[in-house]
Design an enzyme around this catalytic site. Structure first.
Site, mmCIF file in Angstrom:
data_model
loop_
_atom_site.group_PDB
_atom_site.id
_atom_site.type_symbol
_atom_site.label_atom_id
_atom_site.label_comp_id
_atom_site.label_asym_id
_atom_site.label_seq_id
_atom_site.Cartn_x
_atom_site.Cartn_y
_atom_site.Cartn_z
ATOM 1 N N LYS A 1 46.400 8.247 55.004
ATOM 2 C CA LYS A 1 45.164 8.443 55.763
ATOM 3 C C LYS A 1 44.534 7.086 56.065
ATOM 4 C CE LYS A 1 40.872 8.870 55.034
ATOM 5 N NZ LYS A 1 40.377 8.098 56.199
ATOM 6 N N GLU B 1 42.746 -0.214 44.361
ATOM 7 C CA GLU B 1 42.480 -1.625 44.662
ATOM 8 C C GLU B 1 41.075 -1.645 45.262
ATOM 9 O OE1 GLU B 1 41.795 -4.669 46.460
ATOM 10 O OE2 GLU B 1 43.557 -4.444 47.778
ATOM 11 N N CYS C 1 38.296 -7.922 50.125
ATOM 12 C CA CYS C 1 37.837 -7.553 48.775
ATOM 13 C C CYS C 1 37.875 -8.762 47.854
ATOM 14 C CB CYS C 1 38.663 -6.398 48.240
ATOM 15 S SG CYS C 1 40.394 -6.557 48.620
ATOM 16 N N GLU D 1 28.773 -6.558 46.006
ATOM 17 C CA GLU D 1 29.706 -6.946 47.062
ATOM 18 C C GLU D 1 29.047 -6.733 48.429
ATOM 19 O OE1 GLU D 1 33.257 -4.472 47.635
ATOM 20 O OE2 GLU D 1 34.383 -6.329 47.939
HETATM 21 P P1 ADP Z 1 34.144 0.957 53.004
HETATM 22 O O1 ADP Z 1 32.920 1.258 52.169
HETATM 23 O O2 ADP Z 1 34.586 -0.439 52.932
HETATM 24 O O3 ADP Z 1 34.126 1.570 54.365
HETATM 25 P P2 ADP Z 1 35.458 3.095 51.760
HETATM 26 O O4 ADP Z 1 35.796 2.964 50.323
HETATM 27 O O5 ADP Z 1 34.290 3.947 52.152
HETATM 28 O O6 ADP Z 1 35.334 1.648 52.267
HETATM 29 O O7 ADP Z 1 36.695 3.618 52.581
HETATM 30 C C1 ADP Z 1 38.028 3.288 52.344
HETATM 31 C C2 ADP Z 1 38.874 4.493 52.657
HETATM 32 O O8 ADP Z 1 38.473 5.560 51.818
HETATM 33 C C3 ADP Z 1 38.750 5.014 54.079
HETATM 34 O O9 ADP Z 1 40.013 5.480 54.513
HETATM 35 C C4 ADP Z 1 37.784 6.182 53.924
HETATM 36 O O10 ADP Z 1 37.933 7.155 54.928
HETATM 37 C C5 ADP Z 1 38.203 6.717 52.585
HETATM 38 N N1 ADP Z 1 37.177 7.511 51.895
HETATM 39 C C6 ADP Z 1 35.838 7.384 51.965
HETATM 40 N N2 ADP Z 1 35.233 8.319 51.193
HETATM 41 C C7 ADP Z 1 36.213 9.042 50.609
HETATM 42 C C8 ADP Z 1 36.237 10.136 49.694
HETATM 43 N N3 ADP Z 1 35.123 10.678 49.217
HETATM 44 N N4 ADP Z 1 37.442 10.615 49.308
HETATM 45 C C9 ADP Z 1 38.589 10.078 49.760
HETATM 46 N N5 ADP Z 1 38.625 9.048 50.627
HETATM 47 C C10 ADP Z 1 37.453 8.532 51.045
#
Ligand code: ADP
Length: 501
Positions: A199, A274, A308, A405
């Site tokens: 995804k 990560e 990161c 961060e």
């Molecule tokens: P950022 O805050 O840097 O945008 P995220 O950690 O929110 O990073 O997102 C990284 C990935 O995790 C993306 O592919 C996002 O769609 C996915 N993501 C965000 N929230 C969830 C969740 N609750 N469960 C699974 N995947 C998630």
């Protein structure tokens, strides 16, 4: 849709790709989402819609997991020899190399990074990662183990271990290096013989979709790699929680990493994470001044600070504090900002409006707590998501901008007196992803490297990545190591076999 057409020198194949309505890749077929819904991705240099993409959700994840399961259990993937698997992965690397320009353009359009960077780093590193992992496919070996079982005297045993693929893997990746993160995830999983549901981040799904076409062209069997774009809270959460997924690999924020862990608890799937960082970058007075200044600037401003492992806490020995900070500020002020596709651009926009708001919020918080910007400190212009490269002084270890961060081009500079005073400060973080040390005294540099609680320590360099070098975090920066031989541990189970002779 005003977008790619106004960008410079797009390859015709990229223009038509961007204008297309994108589907998802499930079981070797490009399909609409079960709901029929789509979502937009934006050009961060303008804020305009770039493409419409099929919006995956629970039902699509179910279908993709089913396809991955079938490909793993009974499909051609499980019947291929390691050498044949390796050949396909190598072929994918060749195709990435062949399509470097298109992939770099897509990455620049969707993420905002300068085209020159995507060309020089993202695409070649992705190809190299696949090549490196292709080589491992034939070298995943167990061991023979001599036994001394005390309660069966006189019986001899032949015992050995097998390394077997962990099974169906869910992979959730972020938007900062969309193609490269897909490579870091897919490369080792495929080398180990796993099948995957990937995804991509909702902000940047396009390069993964192009990669999906290359995966087909390379000849990977249907269902081995399924690509389901969609939002995190829906598609991502469904993947992390899916009872028929054996392992989830995630790269993203620490906050979401904790949610992944909770979601994975249902079937106790394996988890690797990560996550975030707030990496200290330490400059000693005996460092080569020019390279330390350039290195400190590069450590934070590369990829607009959206790394990161960005060197976001700059610790400088007090004797040279002003000189180094001044040097980094001058470099910040010289960085040419603009759309990623514009010639000469050295720093593009942040990826999204949300990130723009987040980073500007931190700048406000820093100023309110007494920090002073000696470079940048604000948004640039009104259009697009640009933030000026920023150097903050008058900061201390208790401030939000030093502890949290920011994930933007913002560095906090703090002086220190000696290594004894520096070490607890440098380690004073919930994160432990990376660190930098600049010194011409190798004893001092290695001594500090051994004491820093970080998964990577760069000495007299920063942001050096290699497919052979493991990467990952201590503390709340994650679980497990990606790249290098360590990555194979994420995607294999060890089976012990014991035979009485
Ligand atoms: P950022 O805050 O840097 O945008 P995220 O950690 O929110 O990073 O997102 C990284 C990935 O995790 C993306 O592919 C996002 O769609 C996915 N993501 C965000 N929230 C969830 C969740 N609750 N469960 C699974 N995947 C998630």
């Amino acid at each position: 849709m005003a977008t790619a057409a106004s960008a410079t020198n797009l390859e015709p194949s990229v223009s038509s790709f961007v204008e297309r309505k994108h589907k998802m890749l499930i079981d070797g077929k490009w399909t609409e989402s079960a709901s029929g819904k789509t979502f937009p991705t934006f050009n961060p240099a303008t804020g305009d819609v770039l493409s419409e993409v099929a919006e995956g959700d629970r039902e699509d994840i179910n279908r993709a997991v089913k396809a991955a399961r079938a490909a793993f259990e009974s499909g051609p993937w499980s019947k291929l020899t390691p050498s044949e698997r390796g050949r396909l992965i190598w072929k994918l690397a060749d195709l990435i190399e062949k399509h470097t320009e298109e992939l770099a353009q897509i990455e620049s359009l969707d993420n905002g990074k300068p085209l020159t960077v995507a060309r020089a780093a993202d695409a070649p590193l992705a190809a190299d990662l696949f090549r490196y992992m292709a080589g491992w496919a034939t070298k995943i070996e167990g061991t023979t183990i001599p036994l001394s079982v005390p309660y069966t005297p006189g019986t001899q045993y032949f015992a050995y271990t097998l390394r077997e693929p962990v099974g169906v893997v869910g992979q959730i990746i972020p938007w900062n290096f969309p193609l490269l993160m897909a490579a870091w995830k897919l490369g080792p999983a495929l080398a180990c013989g796993c099948t995957v549901v990937l995804k991509p981040a909702e902000q940047t799904p396009l390069s993964a979709l192009w990669l999906g076409e290359l995966i087909e062209e390379a000849g990977l069997p249907a269902g081995v790699v399924n690509i389901v774009p969609g939002y995190g809270e829906t598609a991502g959460a469904a993947l992390a929680a899916h009872p028929d997924v054996d392992k989830v690999a995630f790269t993203g924020s620490t906050e979401v990493g904790k949610l992944i862990l909770q979601a994975a608890a249902g079937n106790l799937k394996k988890v690797s994470l990560e996550l975030g960082g707030k990496s200290p970058n330490v400059v000693f007075a005996d460092a080569d001044r020019k390279s330390a200044i350039a290195g400190a600037a590069g450590a934070i401003f590369f990829n607009h600070g959206q790394c990161c492992c960005a060197g976001s806490r700059l610790y400088v020995e007090d004797k040279i504090f002003d000189e180094v900070v001044d040097g980094v500020a001058q470099r910040a002020n010289r960085i040419r900002m603009g759309p990623g596709l514009e010639t000469g651009t050295q720093m593009g926009p942040l990826v999204s409006e949300e990130q723009l708001r987040r980073v500007c919020g931190y700048l406000e918080s820093g100023k309110a707590q007494g920090a002073k910007a000696v470079a940048g400190g604000e948004r640039m212009g009104e259009k697009g998501y640009f933030v000026k490269p920023t150097v903050l002084v008058n900061t201390n270890d208790k401030m939000k901008i030093v502890q949290e961060e920011i994930f933007g081009p913002v560095v906090t500079a703090i002086p220190f007196r000696d290594p004894e005073e520096l070490l607890p400060k440098a380690n004073d973080s919930v994160y432990g992803l990376a660190a930098g040390v600049w010194s011409s005294d190798i004893k001092k540099a290695h001594a500090l490297a051994s004491k820093l609680r970080a998964g990577t320590v760069w000495i007299n360099c920063y942001n050096i990545f290699d497919a052979a070098l493991p990467f990952g975090g201590y503390k709340q920066s994650g679980w497990g190591r990606e790249m290098g031989r360590q990555a194979l541990e994420l995607y294999t189970e060890t089976k012990a076999v014991c035979a009485a002779l």
